[in-house]
Design a protein around this motif. Structure first.
Motif, PDB file in Angstrom:
ATOM      1  N   UNK A 210      58.570  -9.529 -29.860  1.00  0.00           N
ATOM      2  CA  UNK A 210      59.914  -9.429 -29.289  1.00  0.00           C
ATOM      3  C   UNK A 210      60.502  -8.104 -29.734  1.00  0.00           C
ATOM      4  N   UNK A 211      60.825  -7.307 -28.735  1.00  0.00           N
ATOM      5  CA  UNK A 211      61.261  -5.939 -28.987  1.00  0.00           C
ATOM      6  C   UNK A 211      62.710  -5.786 -28.560  1.00  0.00           C
ATOM      7  N   UNK A 212      63.541  -5.230 -29.448  1.00  0.00           N
ATOM      8  CA  UNK A 212      64.900  -4.922 -29.010  1.00  0.00           C
ATOM      9  C   UNK A 212      64.983  -3.431 -28.690  1.00  0.00           C
ATOM     10  N   UNK A 213      65.782  -3.134 -27.702  1.00  0.00           N
ATOM     11  CA  UNK A 213      65.886  -1.751 -27.276  1.00  0.00           C
ATOM     12  C   UNK A 213      66.950  -1.027 -28.086  1.00  0.00           C
ATOM     13  N   UNK A 214      66.570   0.108 -28.616  1.00  0.00           N
ATOM     14  CA  UNK A 214      67.504   0.939 -29.370  1.00  0.00           C
ATOM     15  C   UNK A 214      67.011   2.371 -29.287  1.00  0.00           C
ATOM     16  N   UNK A 215      67.944   3.279 -29.067  1.00  0.00           N
ATOM     17  CA  UNK A 215      67.560   4.685 -28.891  1.00  0.00           C
ATOM     18  C   UNK A 215      66.694   5.203 -30.019  1.00  0.00           C
ATOM     19  N   UNK A 216      66.952   4.711 -31.217  1.00  0.00           N
ATOM     20  CA  UNK A 216      66.241   5.222 -32.380  1.00  0.00           C
ATOM     21  C   UNK A 216      65.044   4.362 -32.751  1.00  0.00           C
ATOM     22  N   UNK A 217      64.619   3.505 -31.829  1.00  0.00           N
ATOM     23  CA  UNK A 217      63.502   2.606 -32.114  1.00  0.00           C
ATOM     24  C   UNK A 217      62.237   3.340 -32.505  1.00  0.00           C
ATOM     25  N   UNK A 218      61.367   2.636 -33.193  1.00  0.00           N
ATOM     26  CA  UNK A 218      60.180   3.262 -33.772  1.00  0.00           C
ATOM     27  C   UNK A 218      59.060   3.455 -32.756  1.00  0.00           C
ATOM     28  N   UNK A 219      59.011   2.576 -31.738  1.00  0.00           N
ATOM     29  CA  UNK A 219      57.909   2.729 -30.788  1.00  0.00           C
ATOM     30  C   UNK A 219      58.442   2.803 -29.360  1.00  0.00           C
ATOM     31  N   UNK A 220      57.621   3.370 -28.493  1.00  0.00           N
ATOM     32  CA  UNK A 220      58.028   3.504 -27.114  1.00  0.00           C
ATOM     33  C   UNK A 220      57.588   2.267 -26.343  1.00  0.00           C
ATOM     34  N   UNK A 221      58.468   1.772 -25.481  1.00  0.00           N
ATOM     35  CA  UNK A 221      58.115   0.578 -24.720  1.00  0.00           C
ATOM     36  C   UNK A 221      58.339   0.828 -23.231  1.00  0.00           C
ATOM     37  N   UNK A 222      57.574   0.075 -22.430  1.00  0.00           N
ATOM     38  CA  UNK A 222      57.645   0.212 -20.976  1.00  0.00           C
ATOM     39  C   UNK A 222      57.772  -1.179 -20.371  1.00  0.00           C
ATOM     40  N   UNK A 223      58.748  -1.348 -19.493  1.00  0.00           N
ATOM     41  CA  UNK A 223      58.847  -2.665 -18.871  1.00  0.00           C
ATOM     42  C   UNK A 223      59.632  -2.598 -17.561  1.00  0.00           C
ATOM     43  N   UNK A 224      59.576  -3.710 -16.858  1.00  0.00           N
ATOM     44  CA  UNK A 224      60.364  -3.880 -15.653  1.00  0.00           C
ATOM     45  C   UNK A 224      61.816  -4.073 -16.075  1.00  0.00           C
ATOM     46  N   UNK A 257      54.188  -2.295 -25.219  1.00  0.00           N
ATOM     47  CA  UNK A 257      54.482  -1.236 -26.176  1.00  0.00           C
ATOM     48  C   UNK A 257      53.495  -0.106 -25.944  1.00  0.00           C
ATOM     49  N   UNK A 258      53.790   1.056 -26.518  1.00  0.00           N
ATOM     50  CA  UNK A 258      52.947   2.225 -26.256  1.00  0.00           C
ATOM     51  C   UNK A 258      51.485   2.009 -26.661  1.00  0.00           C
ATOM     52  N   UNK A 259      51.264   1.107 -27.639  1.00  0.00           N
ATOM     53  CA  UNK A 259      49.893   0.885 -28.101  1.00  0.00           C
ATOM     54  C   UNK A 259      48.981   0.353 -26.995  1.00  0.00           C
ATOM     55  N   UNK A 260      49.541  -0.557 -26.175  1.00  0.00           N
ATOM     56  CA  UNK A 260      48.675  -1.151 -25.156  1.00  0.00           C
ATOM     57  C   UNK A 260      49.137  -0.798 -23.739  1.00  0.00           C
ATOM     58  N   UNK A 261      50.067   0.164 -23.666  1.00  0.00           N
ATOM     59  CA  UNK A 261      50.611   0.536 -22.366  1.00  0.00           C
ATOM     60  C   UNK A 261      49.530   1.114 -21.450  1.00  0.00           C
ATOM     61  N   UNK A 262      49.589   0.655 -20.194  1.00  0.00           N
ATOM     62  CA  UNK A 262      48.641   1.133 -19.188  1.00  0.00           C
ATOM     63  C   UNK A 262      49.456   1.726 -18.032  1.00  0.00           C
ATOM     64  N   UNK A 263      49.552   3.044 -18.046  1.00  0.00           N
ATOM     65  CA  UNK A 263      50.444   3.718 -17.105  1.00  0.00           C
ATOM     66  C   UNK A 263      50.092   3.408 -15.643  1.00  0.00           C
ATOM     67  N   UNK A 264      48.792   3.341 -15.352  1.00  0.00           N
ATOM     68  CA  UNK A 264      48.368   3.084 -13.971  1.00  0.00           C
ATOM     69  C   UNK A 264      48.809   1.687 -13.529  1.00  0.00           C
ATOM     70  N   UNK A 265      48.626   0.728 -14.429  1.00  0.00           N
ATOM     71  CA  UNK A 265      49.004  -0.644 -14.130  1.00  0.00           C
ATOM     72  C   UNK A 265      50.530  -0.733 -13.968  1.00  0.00           C
ATOM     73  N   UNK A 266      51.233  -0.048 -14.860  1.00  0.00           N
ATOM     74  CA  UNK A 266      52.696   0.008 -14.828  1.00  0.00           C
ATOM     75  C   UNK A 266      53.179   0.497 -13.467  1.00  0.00           C
ATOM     76  N   UNK A 267      52.588   1.600 -13.017  1.00  0.00           N
ATOM     77  CA  UNK A 267      52.994   2.188 -11.740  1.00  0.00           C
ATOM     78  C   UNK A 267      52.601   1.323 -10.556  1.00  0.00           C
ATOM     79  N   UNK A 268      51.491   0.603 -10.711  1.00  0.00           N
ATOM     80  CA  UNK A 268      51.040  -0.245  -9.618  1.00  0.00           C
ATOM     81  C   UNK A 268      51.916  -1.494  -9.482  1.00  0.00           C
ATOM     82  N   UNK A 269      52.330  -2.026 -10.616  1.00  0.00           N
ATOM     83  CA  UNK A 269      53.054  -3.299 -10.598  1.00  0.00           C
ATOM     84  C   UNK A 269      54.558  -3.165 -10.452  1.00  0.00           C
TER      85      UNK A 269
END
Length: 440
Positions: A210-224, A257-269
């Motif tokens: 469970x990730x909370x969004x914050x500008x200063x967060x430690x990792x980059x996240x991608x979501x709908x 999260x950036x560790x398992x992020x799949x840009x192609x899948x992200x863009x496709x979905x």
RNA sequence: CGGGGCAUGGCGCAGUCUGGUAGCGCACCUGGUUUGGGACCAGGGGGUCGCAAGUUCGAAUCUUGCUGCCCCGACCA
């Protein structure tokens, strides 16, 4: 509480050791003091927030059917040797030897211990499902502690452990925690997004961070982006019912999260307009791990068929002390912290702009007494500091409401009620201010 | 654990290169003037300069060792 009797060592300047905003503000607002690398003392204001966070966690765990207990911080090495993790855990585990040369450790987690407690008390499948949790200090000897309370070595964690007869029931237990987490973080004013996480050796699809969004967060996240605005299940959510619709509608949307992020899948979905990339902080992690501990520790129940089976387990963590940092990261401005009311150390502060002035003192005292009598937590700044100092300090510590009482306003019978979050100020009679604070 | 940096009063820092008996701002104490967004004037208290050895007539300053803390990386709630 009267500020004159309180310990609130605020700092005007940023301490040199603090790099990120929540750490700086926690030190400046007198919430914590560091005593060693990654180890903190909680000052009076800080412990109040910590307890409020704990209270929300506890209420939501209880609502979801989990049962609280309390396991010790110190554990014997023997228990960990049986699960096979004693040697594997490495230097992160703080090992201690007692006077009889017995090997002990300061618990980094409690799977072994809770499994043993469960196994000692439960023999039949009829006692399932069961979910045991506690809120206890943990110690992980991180190579590099940092970011204050966000990444300390000693930290307060809620950890719950579910026990079920089979995998399907285990999944239901997992879903209950999933929903409880949405509610828990939502009540703290946080937008928490569940993101699929690595499930490790067990495999399967049952692990979420469970990730909370914050500008200063430690990792980059991608979501709908719809995940952010999705409605949080209400208090009336039925934990005995099938919760899969709540879980599935979230799992259907891309989140990583950036560790398992799949840009192609992200863009496709996800259509471009709905793609959100932001920074995040992990505040909770849930996973299902089957019989990983129940087998080696022999946690079995007798099933309906008379045969013993190892129980199916899951574990569910929330970083309670880390959440305080996370909330501040998500809610502050250039003047200081902005506490959501649910976790604020006090709901309101009274600023006496002229301590010693008979009328100002009288109105302050009366407001303080009446608010306290109504059960409103209030911090009364009755010190003789100057107005500017009081304003700055009150903004820094971030109480949701401020009542400003001074001779100038009192001439026309008004005080000023300020909302810390919006900055809105309104002049009104002391009675009206009282009503405003007791009715909300 | 690898790389980098720092350690001087409660906090933030200067002084270290070029050794000469410690200073500034904030905070604190006293008195006075002030008093609606971190006041002003005057006076005052507080520091074995992280620790330990060494060099020197003399070390915050030079040398060596140790400790603690911070940042980047690998690791994590």
């Amino acid at each position: 509480m009267r500020l004159s009797q309180f310990l609130l060592p605020t700092l005007k300047e940023d301490p040199a050791e603090a790099q990120i905003v929540s750490h700086r503000l926690m030190l400046r607002a007198g919430l914590i003091r560091q005593t060693a690398a990654g180890i903190y003392a909680w000052l009076p204001l800080g412990i109040r927030v910590l307890k409020n966070i704990e209270k929300i966690v506890r209420e939501e765990m209880d609502r979801a059917g989990a049962v609280e207990l309390l396991m010790p911080t110190l554990q014997s090495a023997e228990l960990w040797q049986r699960s096979g993790r004693y040697d594997g855990y490495g230097k992160e585990m703080l090992r201690i030897t007692d006077r009889h040369d017995r090997e002990m450790l300061y618990g980094p987690t409690n799977e072994e211990m809770v499994t043993e407690l469960f196994a000692n008390g439960v023999r039949s499948y009829k006692d399932l499902p069961m979910n045991l949790y506690h809120i206890q200090w943990k110690f992980r000897d991180e190579i590099r502690p940092r970011f204050g309370v966000m990444r300390g070595r000693e930290f307060l964690m809620k950890d719950a452990y579910s026990f079920d007869l089979d995998e399907e029931k285990g999944r239901e237990a997992y879903y209950r925690m999933f929903v409880a987490y949405l509610r828990t973080f939502g009540r703290m004013g946080l937008k928490a997004v569940p993101m699929a996480a690595d499930t490790g050796p067990i495999g399967g699809d049952l692990s979420h961070e469970f990730i909370i969004l914050a500008e200063t967060g430690e990792s980059e996240v991608f979501c709908h982006k719809d995940l952010i605005e999705m409605e949080i299940p209400g208090e009336d959510v039925d934990y005995t019912a099938d919760l899969s619709s709540i879980v599935d509608e979230r799992r259907a949307l891309y989140a990583a999260t950036d560790e398992i992020h799949d840009q192609a899948k992200f863009e496709a979905e996800v259509p471009e307009a709905d793609r959100l990339s932001a920074r995040g902080i992990e505040v909770g992690h849930i996973f299902f791990f089957g019989t990983k501990y129940s087998e080696p520790l022999n946690a079995v129940v007798t099933g309906p068929d008379g045969k013993d089976v190892p129980v199916q387990m899951g574990s569910y963590g929330i970083g309670v002390s880390r959440l305080m940092g996370g909330i501040i990261e998500a809610s502050h401005d250039e003047n200081g912290i902005i506490w959501p009311e649910s976790v604020a150390p006090y709901k309101a502060g009274i600023i006496n702009l002229k301590s010693g002035d008979a009328e100002t003192d009288r109105v302050c005292e009366e407001l303080y007494a009446k608010l306290t009598a109504e059960g409103v937590d209030v911090l009364y700044d009755d010190t003789d500091a100057r107005g500017g100092t009081k304003f700055s300090n009150m903004d820094l510590i971030g109480l949701p409401w401020q009542i400003v009482v001074g001779p100038r306003g009192l001439k026309s019978g008004v005080v000023e009620l300020k909302n810390r979050a919006t900055g809105d100020r309104e002049e009104m009679t002391p009675d009206a201010a009282l009503k405003a604070l007791t009715s909300s």
